[in-house]
Write an enzyme that holds these catalytic residues in place. Structure first.
Site, PDB file in Angstrom:
ATOM      1  CB  ILE A 254       5.656  -1.393   2.252  1.00 38.76           C
ATOM      2  CG1 ILE A 254       5.934  -2.614   3.358  1.00 38.76           C
ATOM      3  CG2 ILE A 254       6.524  -0.028   2.528  1.00 38.76           C
ATOM      4  CD1 ILE A 254       7.571  -3.031   2.949  1.00 38.76           C
ATOM      5  N   GLY A 255       2.333  -2.688   2.897  1.00 36.87           N
ATOM      6  CA  GLY A 255       1.468  -3.740   2.678  1.00 36.87           C
ATOM      7  C   GLY A 255       0.789  -4.097   3.706  1.00 36.87           C
ATOM      8  CB  VAL A 256      -2.226  -4.408   4.657  1.00 37.43           C
ATOM      9  CG1 VAL A 256      -3.204  -3.967   3.618  1.00 37.43           C
ATOM     10  CG2 VAL A 256      -3.267  -4.941   5.966  1.00 37.43           C
TER      11      VAL A 256
ATOM     12  N   GLY B  92      -4.058 -10.729   4.815  1.00 36.48           N
ATOM     13  CA  GLY B  92      -4.954 -11.401   5.830  1.00 36.48           C
ATOM     14  C   GLY B  92      -4.524 -11.569   7.122  1.00 36.48           C
ATOM     15  CG  PHE B  93      -0.334 -11.760   6.745  1.00 33.68           C
ATOM     16  CD1 PHE B  93      -0.539 -12.273   5.415  1.00 33.68           C
ATOM     17  CD2 PHE B  93       0.452 -10.812   7.238  1.00 33.68           C
ATOM     18  CE1 PHE B  93       0.164 -11.199   4.439  1.00 33.68           C
ATOM     19  CE2 PHE B  93       1.193  -9.905   6.040  1.00 33.68           C
ATOM     20  CZ  PHE B  93       0.713 -10.207   4.944  1.00 33.68           C
ATOM     21  N   GLY B  94      -1.798  -9.748   8.412  1.00 31.59           N
ATOM     22  CA  GLY B  94      -1.413  -8.629   9.115  1.00 31.59           C
ATOM     23  C   GLY B  94      -0.940  -7.468   8.307  1.00 31.59           C
ATOM     24  CE  LYS B  95      -2.843  -2.449   9.700  1.00 34.61           C
ATOM     25  NZ  LYS B  95      -3.231  -1.531  10.891  1.00 34.61           N
TER      26      LYS B  95
ATOM     27  CE  LYS C  93       3.763 -12.323   6.021  1.00 34.53           C
ATOM     28  NZ  LYS C  93       3.907 -13.276   4.849  1.00 34.53           N
TER      29      LYS C  93
ATOM     30  CG  ASP D 219      -1.486 -17.099  -2.630  1.00 38.96           C
ATOM     31  OD1 ASP D 219      -2.018 -17.277  -3.692  1.00 38.96           O
ATOM     32  OD2 ASP D 219      -1.560 -16.451  -1.628  1.00 38.96           O
TER      33      ASP D 219
END
Ligand SMILES: *[C@@H]1O[C@H](CO)[C@@H](O)[C@H](O)[C@H]1NC(C)=O
Ligand SMILES: *[C@@H]1O[C@H](CO)[C@@H](O)[C@H](O)[C@H]1NC(C)=O
Ligand SMILES: *[C@@H]1O[C@H](CO)[C@@H](O)[C@H](O)[C@H]1NC(C)=O
Ligand SMILES: *[C@@H]1O[C@H](CO)[C@@H](O)[C@H](O)[C@H]1NC(C)=O
Ligand SMILES: *[C@@H]1O[C@H](CO)[C@@H](O)[C@H](O)[C@H]1NC(C)=O
Ligand SMILES: *[C@@H]1O[C@H](CO)[C@@H](O)[C@H](O)[C@H]1NC(C)=O
Ligand SMILES: *[C@@H]1O[C@H](CO)[C@@H](O)[C@H](O)[C@H]1NC(C)=O
Ligand SMILES: *[C@@H]1O[C@H](CO)[C@@H](O)[C@H](O)[C@H]1NC(C)=O
Ligand SMILES: *[C@@H]1O[C@H](CO)[C@@H](O)[C@H](O)[C@H]1NC(C)=O
Ligand SMILES: *[C@@H]1O[C@H](CO)[C@@H](O)[C@H](O)[C@H]1NC(C)=O
Ligand SMILES: *[C@@H]1O[C@H](CO)[C@@H](O)[C@H](O)[C@H]1NC(C)=O
Ligand SMILES: *[C@@H]1O[C@H](CO)[C@@H](O)[C@H](O)[C@H]1NC(C)=O
Length: 848
Positions: free
Chosen positions: A529-531, A533-536, A551, A647
């Site tokens: 459902i998302g990606v 810089g840290f991963g998926k 995550k 952020d």
């Protein structure tokens, strides 16, 4: 500012006098009112208060308190207790007030009024109070409590602020002496201005208590000890202590706690009210029953709404909710039948005051027990029509309301989460130390062997496990235990103390990799459902069917690792309705995986532009902004040093199935500056387009950088476009610059999201634009705090709500039809949940 004199008195430790304070006799003469730190008696609020330095009191004070004459300059004359607040007793060591011959149930009130002391800053005071071992308050900061109270006042639109604080408890004394023990926190001090001890001649909490969604229970409430959280005279004026002279209770007005005050109209009739049960005269004075709130006459429209009251309460306690009723209008049964809801669950159906009280003008009350989970800090009381009952009038009525917090394991103190965290850290440290010393050499050898075995075992397993290994996550511990305690203690066998590598405090469940693989179908890309810089990020389902977001760190990314660790540490400290909460984590096999609550509606950004989702209404947008602001406000102020998110952007504001907004992604967060600094210096991180220019220039981070980014979010919410859009003409690329140009010209409405056209209150948008403008001030110092932003946003929402109501009233077809529809859908959802999950309880009639 006046001059203050400090005199230290050495009070003999031994008793000054012991009285023949007996249980028999009239409550009034046995009440004790004490003026602390004073040698003179005062009359205040119709009572005589004895100075605790007079040797004539029926009590004794322990050692070494300093007593101080205070300046009352700040008092503003808001209190009838002003004469008492001129002096206080200050303690830097533990101090006991000992009352002899006090027996039975008592109302105990503690008065605190902070004022400048000669060389002590009252803002630094922090102390605990216990009553015969029952902890009443802990790490208590009076100025903070007062500030919080005033914030609540302001939030609910009350035009007043308070300078003092009265805490009320009901305590059962069943020992020879009643000892009120005041102890300062380490290195700090405490103070007390006045004490009231009023005996209860009769049991105030008699009879059975209905449990919401369960059967009636009998509970010895007095024995357990309670704190009075709220006491309201519903639909009537303040009832002052002098009007309740048996117990000197204060009954506040209820309107500021109502969700929409005009949903209820006030009625009163003092001609002939009597108690339904003769034992009840202690429960509440008659004036409480002589006024009431009933549902407004809305002859035209069908009565499809509730009268709702909302209260801030301390999570993790049980509450006794007492509702007072007296039918003042109808002369027969079945004229007024309604439902009572507590926290959105039906507490009683077909409630008919006339039937239960045994007639008109009969004072009657009913008690409910409601346990509150550690995640909830609000309590909703709602009364609404019971259309199924087929009564003549589908109208509801309430005369009074009290909320008492019950002690839990000898504790009434609500220590905020951060304090609890500190305490549990302290405990676990000392535990480990103790284990270390106590266990001796033999166990060191034993642990070494175990450690060796675990590492060996891990190696083997790691070899068997395919691929995925690199420099990434450290020392794999192979266990799948559940850490159930929120503030987990270090468990020696659990890998954490042995390896000493993980953050010392963690929340949630320790998942095995197998569980994670099962939940995500071996990290099936279809569930992604998302990606970032840290991963998926994957959607997953854990064994009990709960949807979660999983995550997974990219093991290649060193930066990802650091951010992951920050995030796990931050989330372990933070729990809040408007912060995405972590359910658990997995650190097996060099994996670093976090498991979060699933946010069904995804990011805020996806509801603003760039997707096919239906546009949010202005009301929804305001509510989302308010939610996010609350989350940030909590981050900035909830923890001791505050936390800067760093952020803030619309992709980090997630929405749950009810469109409740939650802040997420704490990977870049930083603990705020220490008290004597206004900023922390750090390398610039964050997202382009949201970045605070001052932070960029000076590399100095403060909470105000988040405020700036939040201002950009507000503009994005109004304009529904990307913060940076290079395909636009040059002057429009940067949203903040472009929108501010229009805002400064007071023309923000010209660039508003076309979907909102004619569906928002212009005043509300104006306020909103002004907040955004303030947030984007060039200099951090000038920007408002998140708390201030929050207030203004709530004001903006109020304006819009009022506008909707007038529009609804003017034309029967709602202008904000979309919004109304969503509201209804939401209510329907609630209703469904309710009927499937809870059984309504209908307590037996006492009177028919
Ligand atoms: C407080 O002030 C009063 C009147 O000014 C004085 O009589 C009294 O001694 C003072 N008490 C203390 C403790 O300083
Ligand atoms: C002490 O207690 C006795 C008996 O209850 C009462 O008559 C007396 O007034 C009390 N004294 C004070 C100073 O309150
Ligand atoms: C204060 O009141 C107590 C009890 O009524 C009395 O014994 C004492 O003399 C009074 N002290 C002063 C200074 O008036
Ligand atoms: C206060 O009372 C408590 C309980 O009775 C006792 O443990 C403590 O030592 C007392 N403290 C002082 C300073 O007298
Ligand atoms: C205590 O804190 C409040 C609010 O933060 C502030 O206005 C006040 O000046 C402080 N008082 C002192 C004595 O520092
Ligand atoms: C608040 O109350 C004060 C005095 O009671 C009054 O002067 C002031 O105008 C009020 N402010 C508002 C906003 O109602
Ligand atoms: C509650 O407990 C107290 C103290 O144990 C006892 O005196 C009292 O009678 C009890 N009340 C009820 C209603 O059981
Ligand atoms: C007051 O109540 C009493 C008993 O409930 C009743 O007999 C009497 O008529 C009532 N008076 C009025 C004025 O309603
Ligand atoms: C108040 O109640 C009495 C009966 O107790 C009734 O006769 C009277 O009309 C009521 N007054 C109002 C204003 O409703
Ligand atoms: C009133 O209290 C007494 C003793 O506490 C009890 O026996 C009696 O049943 C109570 N009466 C009512 C009407 O509850
Ligand atoms: C009850 O419902 C209201 C909205 O109707 C919601 O804001 C609130 O969070 C709900 N409370 C609980 C405990 O679910
Ligand atoms: C009243 O509140 C309850 C609980 O929140 C809710 O289930 C119900 O739908 C509401 N009724 C109306 C008419 O809004």
């Amino acid at each position: 500012m006046g001059k203050f004199q400090i005199r230290k008195f050495l009070i003999p430790l031994l008793l000054l006098m012991i009285s023949e304070y007996l249980q028999t006799g009239d409550a009034k003469s046995n009440s004790l009112f004490i003026n602390c730190g004073s040698s003179s008696n005062e009359t205040a609020d119709g009572r005589k208060w004895i100075g605790d330095l007079t040797s004539e009191g029926n009590f004794s004070v322990g050692n070494l308190g300093a007593n101080i004459n205070a300046s009352t300059a700040t008092l503003n004359g808001d209190s009838v207790f002003e004469p008492l607040y001129k002096t206080a007793r200050i303690f830097t060591n533990s101090l006991n007030y000992t009352f002899n011959g006090v027996w039975g149930n008592h109302v105990v009130r503690l008065h605190f009024c902070p004022f400048p002391f000669e060389n002590l800053n009252v803002n630094d005071s922090s102390f605990s109070v216990s009553a015969n071992g029952l902890r009443l308050v802990s790490k208590f900061s009076v100025p903070n409590e007062i500030a919080y109270k005033n914030m609540e006042f302001q939030r609910s639109g009350v035009n007043s602020s308070s300078f003092s604080l009265i805490k009320e408890f009901i305590i059962s004394v069943n020992s020879e002496a009643f000892v009120l023990e005041f102890s300062p926190s380490e290195g700090s001090f405490g103070f007390i201005n006045a004490i009231e001890i009023v005996p209860l001649t009769d049991e105030i909490f008699g009879g059975s208590i209905d449990k919401v969604g369960g059967s009636a229970v009998t509970l010895n409430v007095s024995e357990r000890g309670t704190e009075t959280m709220y006491r309201l005279n519903v639909g009537g004026p303040v009832i002052k202590p002098t009007q309740d002279p048996d117990l000197w209770r204060m009954w506040e007005v209820d309107s500021s706690y109502m969700i929409t005050a005009n949903a209820g109209s006030e009625v009163h009739n003092s001609s002939n009210v009597t108690y339904a049960s003769t034992n009840d005269s202690i429960v509440a004075p008659l004036p409480v029953y002589e006024t009431a709130r009933t549902m407004s006459e809305t002859e035209v429209l069908e009565k499809r709404f509730n009268m709702s009251w909302k209260f801030e309460i301390h999570p993790g306690f049980e509450y006794l909710i007492r509702l007072h009723f007296c039918e003042l209008l109808y002369e027969k049964a079945r004229e007024r039948v309604f439902k009572i809801y507590i926290n959105n669950r039906t507490a009683v159906e077909s409630f008919d005051v006339f039937v239960r009280a045994g007639g008109m003008n009969r004072a009657y009350h009913v008690d409910f027990l409601e346990p509150i989970s550690s995640k909830i800090n609000t309590l909703w009381i709602q009364l609404g029509p019971d259309t199924a009952a087929g009564a003549a009038g589908t109208d509801a009525l309430l005369n009074g309301l009290e909320i008492f917090k019950l002690s839990q394991n000898g504790n009434l103190a609500y220590i905020d989460r951060f304090n609890a965290l500190e305490e549990s850290k302290g405990n676990s440290k000392s535990q480990i130390l103790w284990i270390g010393i106590g266990a001796g050499l033999a166990s060191v050898v034993f642990l070494a062997v175990i450690t060796f075995l675990i590492i060996y075992f891990c190696r083997i397993r790691r070899r068997n496990f395919t691929k995925k290994n690199s420099s990434g996550w450290r020392g794999g511990s192979s266990h799948g235990g559940t850490v159930t305690n929120t503030y987990a203690r270090g468990s020696v066998g659990g890998g954490q103390s042995v390896f000493g590598t993980l953050p010392s405090v963690r929340v949630g469940k320790w998942f095995t990799l197998a569980e994670i693989l099962a939940a995500t179908d071996n990290f099936d890309e279809a569930l992604m459902i998302g990606v970032g810089g840290f991963g998926k990020v994957y959607r997953g389902e854990i064994d009990d069917g709960t949807l979660v977001a999983i995550k997974r760190a990219n093991p290649q990314s060193q930066q990802g690792l650091a951010e992951f660790e920050t995030e796990i540490e931050m989330l372990s400290k933070l729990r809040h309705r408007h912060l995405v909460s972590m359910i658990g984590f997995c650190d097996e096999q060099k994996e670093m995986i976090l498991v979060y609550e699933y946010m069904a509606n995804g990011t805020l950004r996806s509801h603003l532009f760039g997707s096919n989702l239906p546009p949010l209404t202005w009301k929804q947008r305001l509510e989302v902004c308010i939610g996010a602001a609350r989350g940030l406000h909590y981050l900035h102020t909830g923890a001791e040093r505050g936390i800067i998110h760093r952020d803030v952007k619309t992709t980090n504001i997630l929405l749950d199935e009810n469109f409740v907004a939650k802040m997420s992604d704490f990977g870049l967060s930083k603990t705020g500056p220490a008290l004597d600094h206004t900023h922390v210096s750090t390398a610039v991180k964050g997202s382009f387009g949201y970045l605070d220019p001052e932070y960029f220039r000076r590399q100095q981070l403060s909470e105000k950088s988040d405020v700036y980014s939040f201002g950009v979010v507000l503009l994005e919410v109004v304009c529904a476009r990307a913060v940076i859009n290079p395909s636009l003409p040059k002057d429009q690329i940067n949203l903040a610059e472009w929108a501010m140009k229009w805002q400064r010209k007071k023309l923000l409405h010209t660039i508003i999201d076309p979907h909102l056209k004619d569906k928002y209150c212009p005043e509300s948008l104006k306020t909103f634009g002004e907040i955004a403008e303030k947030c984007l001030a060039d200099e951090g110092k000038i920007r408002p705090t998140m708390g201030e932003v929050l207030w203004h946003l709530e004001y903006s929402l109020q304006l819009h709500d009022a506008w909707i109501r007038t529009n609804d009233a003017q034309s029967s077809c709602a202008v904000d039809s979309e919004g109304a529809q969503t509201e209804e859908q939401r209510l329907d959802l609630d209703g469904e949940e309710e009927s499937s999950n809870m059984k309504a309880s209908t307590p037996t009639d006492h009177s028919s």
